[in-house]
Write a protein that holds these residues in place. Structure first.
Motif, PDB file in Angstrom:
ATOM      1  N   HIS A  33      -5.169  29.119  -7.615  1.00  0.00           N
ATOM      2  CA  HIS A  33      -5.265  27.970  -6.713  1.00  0.00           C
ATOM      3  C   HIS A  33      -4.548  28.285  -5.397  1.00  0.00           C
ATOM      4  N   THR A  34      -4.914  27.554  -4.341  1.00  0.00           N
ATOM      5  CA  THR A  34      -4.274  27.687  -3.032  1.00  0.00           C
ATOM      6  C   THR A  34      -3.970  26.303  -2.468  1.00  0.00           C
ATOM      7  N   GLY A  38      -6.622  27.166   5.809  1.00  0.00           N
ATOM      8  CA  GLY A  38      -7.657  28.196   5.841  1.00  0.00           C
ATOM      9  C   GLY A  38      -9.011  27.664   5.424  1.00  0.00           C
ATOM     10  N   THR A  39      -9.994  28.533   5.492  1.00  0.00           N
ATOM     11  CA  THR A  39     -11.369  28.157   5.145  1.00  0.00           C
ATOM     12  C   THR A  39     -11.560  28.148   3.640  1.00  0.00           C
ATOM     13  N   ASP A  40     -12.586  27.450   3.205  1.00  0.00           N
ATOM     14  CA  ASP A  40     -12.903  27.437   1.775  1.00  0.00           C
ATOM     15  C   ASP A  40     -13.181  28.847   1.275  1.00  0.00           C
ATOM     16  N   SER A  45     -11.409  33.211  -2.224  1.00  0.00           N
ATOM     17  CA  SER A  45     -11.118  34.630  -2.428  1.00  0.00           C
ATOM     18  C   SER A  45      -9.642  34.841  -2.784  1.00  0.00           C
ATOM     19  N   LEU A  46      -8.753  34.181  -2.054  1.00  0.00           N
ATOM     20  CA  LEU A  46      -7.321  34.307  -2.311  1.00  0.00           C
ATOM     21  C   LEU A  46      -6.963  33.821  -3.714  1.00  0.00           C
ATOM     22  N   SER A  75      -8.726  25.600  -2.871  1.00  0.00           N
ATOM     23  CA  SER A  75      -7.922  24.382  -2.694  1.00  0.00           C
ATOM     24  C   SER A  75      -8.572  23.163  -3.338  1.00  0.00           C
ATOM     25  N   SER A  76      -9.550  23.381  -4.201  1.00  0.00           N
ATOM     26  CA  SER A  76     -10.336  22.265  -4.753  1.00  0.00           C
ATOM     27  C   SER A  76      -9.630  21.455  -5.841  1.00  0.00           C
TER      28      SER A  76
END
Length: 102
Positions: A33-34, A38-40, A45-46, A75-76
């Protein structure tokens, strides 16, 4: 933007390794998770890289690759609202789930 294993994580990783070794009928689901910076695409990827780092640790320590699944949720699935640095830090995480296969 980091996905390397932190030194303070190794105590928990060793506990995870022991649990998986002691339960050969268990499959491990590792979920990265993040926070919402940043972008989705970047966060997905992270988060996958974060989960992959834990998988790599387990495989390096003798757990069969076939017993481990990795997922990146970006981040979902936040734990909180990402409104402060402390909240964002809590959303940058890896969660582990165990699934009995036999």
């Amino acid at each position: 933007d980091k996905f390397d294993l932190r030194p303070e994580s190794f105590l928990e990783l060793k506990r995870l390794l022991a649990i998986v070794n002691d339960n050969p009928s268990v499959t491990v689901k590792i979920e990265g998770h993040t926070d919402n910076d940043g972008t989705d695409e970047h966060n997905n990827s992270l988060s996958l890289n974060r989960a992959g780092a834990v998988k790599q640790y387990l495989v390096h320590n003798g757990i069969a690759d076939s017993r481990i699944e990795v997922y990146g949720y970006g981040s979902s699935k936040p734990l909180n609202q990402n409104e402060s640095a402390a909240e964002k830090q809590k959303n940058r995480r890896v969660e582990v789930r165990f699934v009995k296969t036999k």
